[in-house]
Design a protein around this motif. Structure first.
Motif, mmCIF file in Angstrom:
data_model
loop_
_atom_site.group_PDB
_atom_site.id
_atom_site.type_symbol
_atom_site.label_atom_id
_atom_site.label_comp_id
_atom_site.label_asym_id
_atom_site.label_seq_id
_atom_site.Cartn_x
_atom_site.Cartn_y
_atom_site.Cartn_z
ATOM 1 N N SER A 191 98.743 -20.735 61.588
ATOM 2 C CA SER A 191 100.185 -20.622 61.363
ATOM 3 C C SER A 191 100.711 -19.452 62.170
ATOM 4 N N LYS A 192 101.638 -19.722 63.096
ATOM 5 C CA LYS A 192 102.159 -18.646 63.945
ATOM 6 C C LYS A 192 102.871 -17.586 63.114
ATOM 7 N N SER A 193 103.711 -18.030 62.188
ATOM 8 C CA SER A 193 104.465 -17.080 61.361
ATOM 9 C C SER A 193 103.621 -16.477 60.255
ATOM 10 N N GLY A 194 102.545 -17.171 59.898
ATOM 11 C CA GLY A 194 101.743 -16.720 58.764
ATOM 12 C C GLY A 194 102.391 -17.021 57.427
ATOM 13 N N SER A 195 103.476 -17.827 57.455
ATOM 14 C CA SER A 195 104.199 -18.093 56.208
ATOM 15 C C SER A 195 104.558 -19.565 56.034
ATOM 16 N N THR A 196 104.016 -20.445 56.860
ATOM 17 C CA THR A 196 104.312 -21.878 56.740
ATOM 18 C C THR A 196 103.900 -22.370 55.357
ATOM 19 N N LEU A 197 104.852 -22.897 54.600
ATOM 20 C CA LEU A 197 104.630 -23.195 53.180
ATOM 21 C C LEU A 197 103.465 -24.163 52.963
ATOM 22 N N ALA A 236 86.354 -14.432 52.152
ATOM 23 C CA ALA A 236 86.415 -13.556 53.324
ATOM 24 C C ALA A 236 85.273 -13.819 54.299
ATOM 25 N N ARG A 237 84.201 -14.483 53.835
ATOM 26 C CA ARG A 237 83.079 -14.812 54.714
ATOM 27 C C ARG A 237 83.229 -16.204 55.340
ATOM 28 N N HIS A 238 84.284 -16.906 54.954
ATOM 29 C CA HIS A 238 84.416 -18.295 55.395
ATOM 30 C C HIS A 238 85.728 -18.600 56.115
ATOM 31 N N LEU A 239 86.693 -17.684 56.084
ATOM 32 C CA LEU A 239 88.007 -17.983 56.657
ATOM 33 C C LEU A 239 88.231 -17.245 57.963
ATOM 34 N N VAL A 240 88.799 -17.969 58.936
ATOM 35 C CA VAL A 240 89.291 -17.358 60.166
ATOM 36 C C VAL A 240 90.767 -17.726 60.287
ATOM 37 N N ALA A 241 91.493 -16.980 61.108
ATOM 38 C CA ALA A 241 92.933 -17.196 61.232
ATOM 39 C C ALA A 241 93.339 -17.292 62.694
ATOM 40 N N VAL A 242 94.300 -18.179 62.952
ATOM 41 C CA VAL A 242 95.004 -18.208 64.240
ATOM 42 C C VAL A 242 96.472 -18.013 63.898
ATOM 43 N N THR A 243 97.036 -16.905 64.330
ATOM 44 C CA THR A 243 98.374 -16.542 63.884
ATOM 45 C C THR A 243 99.020 -15.605 64.886
ATOM 46 N N GLY A 244 100.286 -15.297 64.659
ATOM 47 C CA GLY A 244 100.984 -14.336 65.501
ATOM 48 C C GLY A 244 100.546 -12.919 65.191
ATOM 49 N N GLY A 298 100.606 -9.387 64.005
ATOM 50 C CA GLY A 298 101.453 -8.715 63.022
ATOM 51 C C GLY A 298 101.974 -9.596 61.913
ATOM 52 N N SER A 299 101.587 -10.890 61.895
ATOM 53 C CA SER A 299 102.034 -11.773 60.823
ATOM 54 C C SER A 299 101.289 -11.430 59.533
ATOM 55 N N PRO A 300 101.739 -11.936 58.381
ATOM 56 C CA PRO A 300 101.018 -11.680 57.120
ATOM 57 C C PRO A 300 99.560 -12.136 57.152
ATOM 58 N N MET A 301 99.234 -13.073 58.034
ATOM 59 C CA MET A 301 97.853 -13.552 58.135
ATOM 60 C C MET A 301 96.998 -12.708 59.078
ATOM 61 N N ASP A 302 97.617 -11.832 59.811
ATOM 62 C CA ASP A 302 96.873 -10.993 60.766
ATOM 63 C C ASP A 302 96.243 -9.829 60.011
ATOM 64 N N ASP A 303 95.271 -10.167 59.149
ATOM 65 C CA ASP A 303 94.715 -9.205 58.197
ATOM 66 C C ASP A 303 93.193 -9.334 58.177
ATOM 67 N N PRO A 304 92.475 -8.394 58.822
ATOM 68 C CA PRO A 304 91.006 -8.491 58.882
ATOM 69 C C PRO A 304 90.321 -8.394 57.526
ATOM 70 N N ALA A 305 91.027 -7.906 56.509
ATOM 71 C CA ALA A 305 90.427 -7.828 55.175
ATOM 72 C C ALA A 305 90.299 -9.210 54.536
ATOM 73 N N LYS A 306 91.112 -10.161 55.010
ATOM 74 C CA LYS A 306 91.133 -11.488 54.399
ATOM 75 C C LYS A 306 90.449 -12.559 55.251
ATOM 76 N N TYR A 307 90.201 -12.234 56.518
ATOM 77 C CA TYR A 307 89.664 -13.253 57.425
ATOM 78 C C TYR A 307 88.480 -12.697 58.194
ATOM 79 N N LEU A 308 87.494 -13.548 58.372
ATOM 80 C CA LEU A 308 86.282 -13.196 59.091
ATOM 81 C C LEU A 308 86.576 -12.853 60.546
ATOM 82 N N ALA A 309 87.528 -13.552 61.124
ATOM 83 C CA ALA A 309 87.951 -13.314 62.502
ATOM 84 C C ALA A 309 89.386 -13.798 62.639
ATOM 85 N N SER A 310 90.095 -13.235 63.601
ATOM 86 C CA SER A 310 91.470 -13.683 63.836
ATOM 87 C C SER A 310 91.716 -13.821 65.329
#
Length: 532
Positions: A209-215, A236-244, A246-258
């Motif tokens: 999610s680019k915005s990190g907020s797509t419902l 946290a050991r199973h999730l990766v993120a593709v996002t913008g 600085g988005s809410p998803m751009d958080d290394p504490a929640k994702y294994l890789a971004s």
């Protein structure tokens, strides 16, 4: 950059209107002689476009060339690739963004047209290569030290349709022991069915999610997190993120890789960015994804050719404009004779209809000409036993774009009655194009086929990662070039937003956090639907 010109003001459009009063008659007995079929053929990146079964002649082609030149289509295409702000409407608030999906595959160029964007693409590719190497080596593994075998992509719209279509098209090339799965629809039954079929302990979940907020995406992410927790796994050991960035998803504490996607890449044009790269790289391998990018890059270069007869994307764009604006065809069917391209028409529906489904020009005034057609399609030969009846004898003329390959992907075939299954597939495709063009006279009117229905055949050698990249870029560039010609902004999607706003109001009422007037249509609809 060339000054934007409204389609109605183009002199070549007036010439084409005159020519459209007596278009080429495909139903004549001598309408498809050998020299016409040989001459009306264009090639690029391993594909041949056979367009003799279009209702055109040399005069129409010359006028279409004039249209392209007068509208400055190639100048606009080059400006887009160099980073001009294309996502705008003069005199009105708009996103004011560059459109640089082509920079993702300009990594093969010694002199990239948009160096900063291509450098960012190279950085993301390096990050992906390192991550995939860690997955391969077991440095990235689950809590039991086991390797991951599945990647589940959670996204919607451009974060799903393109990557899903490409994965299904190239599934034959996936690495041993690797596969991908997808969740897009917010329908909980879809998520439940997909999650139930996975070994979650060995699944990486790629949230896009680019915005990190797509419902829809965030909702499905929470369903996936809950499923992991129920299985006793640490999300946290199973999730990766593709996002913008600085988005809410751009958080290394929640994702294994971004991995990052950028504002200058629209969702429906994002399959060659990390939006498609992470899952495709995992399932097919990094090298296969690079080959896909290489094919797209070569088709991007082919779209620079000035002569429309040598420029597949531009030629297809102009043939589409001829059918839409001058022959009055409201729809186009994309008909792949390859089961692997099952979801490619669905991807093109979004890419084309979200791009060119516009009624305001880039100059801010209502258009007085037809813009994007309705795009749809399904694979052949299945479609022949379903909706081709309308294509042959319906009251609506539907131009068809056939896509096929001379060789199958798997190479496992059988000869029956002297021909292989692949030969039968290609023969059916060519026969449909001929039947639509030539028709058939018959004393029984119910058995009469009027013919004179335009089509093109795009045929390649084999559906490989390189070919798929070229095919994707062919259509992406075709769509953009048509938008330039119609002088519309092909890179926003304001029409999507109103439904989201109203859905938020309805959800607020259902959650009890927003009060609606009892007389409001939203209140009445909720009550009639039995949701309150």
């Amino acid at each position: 950059m060339t000054t934007w010109k409204d389609f109605a003001d183009l002199k070549a459009a007036r010439k084409l209107e005159e020519l459209a009063r007596s278009p080429y008659n495909l139903a004549r007995p001598d309408s498809l002689p050998p020299e016409r079929i040989a001459e009306y053929k264009a090639s690029a990146c391993g594909f041949d476009l056979l367009y003799a079964a279009q209702r055109i002649n040399d005069s129409v082609l010359a006028a279409l060339q004039e249209l392209a030149d007068e509208a400055g289509l190639l100048e606009q295409y080059e400006a887009m690739r160099r980073g001009a702000v294309m996502n705008r409407i003069v005199g009105h608030a708009s996103e004011e963004r560059q459109v640089l999906h082509t920079a993702c595959r300009d990594v093969f160029s010694d002199a990239p047209l948009a160096p900063e964007a291509t450098a960012q693409a190279e950085e993301q590719l390096a990050r992906l290569k390192s991550f995939l190497a860690d997955v391969d080596s077991g440095a990235v593994c689950n809590e039991q030290g086991e390797t991951f075998t599945t990647m589940l992509q959670v996204g919607i719209g451009g974060s799903d349709l393109g990557p899903r279509a490409l994965y299904l098209a190239l599934e034959k090339y996936r690495l041993p022991g690797r596969k991908a799965a997808f969740i897009a629809n917010v329908d909980p039954d879809d998520a439940a069915a997909v999650l139930a079929g996975l070994d979650l302990s060995r699944t990486l979940i790629n949230v896009v999610s680019k915005s990190g907020s797509t419902l829809e995406t965030r909702t499905n992410e929470e369903l996936a997190r809950a499923a992991l927790a129920e299985a006793g796994l640490n999300p946290a050991r199973h999730l990766v993120a593709v996002t913008g960035a600085g988005s809410p998803m751009d958080d290394p504490a929640k994702y294994l890789a971004s991995f990052h996607m950028h504002d200058y890449i629209g969702g429906r044009y994002s399959a060659t960015s990390m939006v498609g790269g992470v899952t495709l790289g995992f399932a097919l391998g990094y090298d296969a994804f690079i080959e896909l990018l290489r094919g797209a890059h070569e088709m991007d270069k082919a779209a620079e050719e000035q002569d429309i007869r040598s420029n597949l994307p531009l030629l297809m764009a102009l043939l589409g404009i001829w059918n839409r604006n001058f022959l009055g065809c409201n729809t186009v069917a994309v008909l792949p004779y390859s089961q692997a391209l099952l979801r490619f028409p669905a991807h093109l529906q979004q890419c084309d209809m979200e791009s060119n489904g516009k009624q305001v020009s880039r100059l801010g005034s209502p258009v007085t000409w037809k813009t994007g057609p309705i795009v749809w399609g399904e694979p052949g030969t299945n479609g022949q036993h379903a909706f081709y009846q309308l294509l042959h004898q319906g009251a609506e003329i539907v131009p068809a774009e056939f896509i096929g390959f001379r060789r199958s992907q798997h190479g496992r075939d059988i000869t029956v009655n002297g021909t292989t299954s692949q030969q039968k597939l290609v023969a059916n495709m060519l026969a449909q194009s001929l039947a639509m063009a030539q028709g058939r006279e018959h004393d029984n009117p119910n058995k009469c086929f009027s013919g004179n229905r335009p089509s093109s055949v795009l045929i390649g050698e084999q559906l490989t990662p390189y070919a798929m990249g070229a095919l994707l870029a062919l259509y992406e560039n075709r769509i953009a070039l048509q938008g330039f010609c119609w002088n519309i902004n092909s890179f926003d999607q304001e029409g999507v937003q109103l439904g989201k706003v109203l859905a938020d109001r309805l959800l607020g009422a259902m959650a009890g956090v927003q009060e609606l007037s009892p007389d409001a249509p939203e209140s009445s609809l909720l009550k009639a639907a039995g949701m309150v």
